[in-house]
Design an enzyme around this catalytic site. Structure first.
Site: not given
Ligand SMILES: *Cc1c(COP(=O)(O)O)cnc(C)c1O
Length: 400
Positions: A222, A251, A137
């Site tokens: 990420d 986050k 994700f």
């Molecule tokens: C939550 C998340 C995102 C997206 O972050 P947003 O602030 O909602 O755009 C991207 N990568 C990972 C691994 C995430 O957990």
């Protein structure tokens, strides 16, 4: 407004994209939140790995209030002291050299993809492909949802941006086979969050690092969910013995204030020149003040050590639950305070029963209970939460 009015008003006007619980949250304190009818919940989700310091943390509140009284926003065509301090700290804790501040995770990844493409083109004009992993994700913008190898996020949105390719997670041979002279970057979560708290083998990321070095491919990690101390170190990659070329965070970074960032080595960051990227809000003084307060608190309060120790305590408690209910919990995995319990069934009812009993947990990927509490959580909170899950699972066991 009462609960019913809030829910009805929201449902009438907000775009119908969220499946929400019938709870109207009002305020919080530490690891607890309260709804607008005064019911208290122990929060083991923390806004999905966001509220690192819990709720209404006095130092974070003070930092935000103080900054708001000075200057909330100014354009990035000027400098601010809070921003200078934040980018210096982020470089120091990451082992990387350069920082760009954005407003969210998706934006951080979007910027990372842009930087990787710009950099790779300085090597070879054909290097455009981004390889990501199944069940990953990376966000909801067009590029990041295309990198997100899950059809449910992509349906109805064609044409999607080109140049994205997927492989199985934790399969180094698949990755080797997918890399070609067209590969620009490999984009991975060190531990997959939304996908179900999926762990790589101990040597996978090291092998990915070597592959990237040999093939001249940018490694983007990420760490939007895993970063900022969540797994017991500031970044999860520290525990795998590597440093990426680019890392993205968001986050937990602002403790709840929207802020994201991507960080890169000097070598890669040198591909960006004046005008190549930008943001109106990104890195504004208010968000920077919040992030500085979070970083200071992580250090001063030993929250990395707490994530390790209380994380271990939580893992142990979950393993004990697994032993008690082997027909329901089939595996416990994760690191630090990012833990998942694999279920043999859908997790929705368990989450709902916990909510009723005043415990906020989350289920991801349909059948994985995910625990990403604030980093200030203590064993006493773990005990409180586990006692409730124990009762909930006992009832399910009787039912089956
Ligand atoms: C939550 C998340 C995102 C997206 O972050 P947003 O602030 O909602 O755009 C991207 N990568 C990972 C691994 C995430 O957990």
């Amino acid at each position: 407004m009462n609960k019913k009015q809030v829910i009805e008003m929201t449902e009438q006007y907000y775009m119908p994209v969220f499946g929400r619980y019938d709870i109207v949250l009002s305020h919080g304190e530490g690891p607890y939140v309260y709804d607008n009818e005064g019911k208290k919940y122990l929060d083991f989700l923390a806004g999905i790995a966001v509220n690192l310091l819990g709720h209404a943390h006095p130092k974070l509140v003070a930092a935000i209030a103080q900054q708001a009284g000075k200057i909330i926003h100014c354009s990035n065509i000027y400098y601010t002291e809070v921003q200078a301090m934040l980018v210096k700290k982020l470089a120091a804790v990451s082992g990387l050299d350069r920082v760009f501040l954005a407003n969210s995770g998706a934006e951080a990844n979007e910027g990372a993809i842009k930087l990787a493409r710009k950099y790779a083109k300085t090597l070879n004009w054909n290097k455009v492909e981004i390889i990501s992993a199944q069940h990953c994700f990376h966000g909801r913008t067009l590029a990041t949802l295309t990198a997100t190898a899950q059809p449910k996020y992509q349906e109805g949105l064609s044409p999607l941006p080109g140049g994205f390719k997927y492989v199985n997670y934790n399969d180094i041979e698949a990755l080797k086979a997918a890399v070609s002279e067209k590969t620009c970057a490999i984009l991975l979560e060190p531990i997959q969050g939304e996908g179900g708290v999926n762990m790589p083998d101990a040597d996978y990321l090291k092998q990915v690092r070597t592959l990237c070095d040999e093939a001249g491919v940018v490694l983007i990690l990420d760490e939007i969910q895993t970063g900022m101390g969540r797994t017991g170190t500031m970044f999860a990659y520290e525990q795998y013995g590597i440093v990426p070329d680019i890392v993205t965070i968001a986050k937990g970074l602002g403790g709840g204030v929207p802020i994201g960032a991507f960080l890169a080595s000097n070598k890669v960051a040198a591909a960006f020149h004046h005008g190549d990227h930008g943001s109106t809000f990104g890195g504004n003084p208010l968000a920077c003040a919040a992030a500085n307060a979070v970083l200071t608190e992580i250090e001063d309060e030993g929250l990395l050590a707490n994530a390790q120790q209380t994380g271990e305590y939580l893992r142990h408690a979950l393993v004990k639950l697994q032993a008690k209910y082997p027909g329901i919990i089939t595996e416990v995995r994760g690191k630090g305070l990012m833990l998942g319990a694999q279920l043999s069934m859908e997790g929705r009812d368990i989450v709902n029963s916990c909510l009723e009993a005043g415990i906020i947990i989350n289920c991801t990927a349909g059948n994985v209970l995910r625990f990403v509490p604030p980093l200030i959580i203590k064993p006493v909170h773990v005990d409180e939460m586990i006692a409730v899950i124990d009762q909930v699972l006992a009832k399910i066991k009787v039912a089956v």
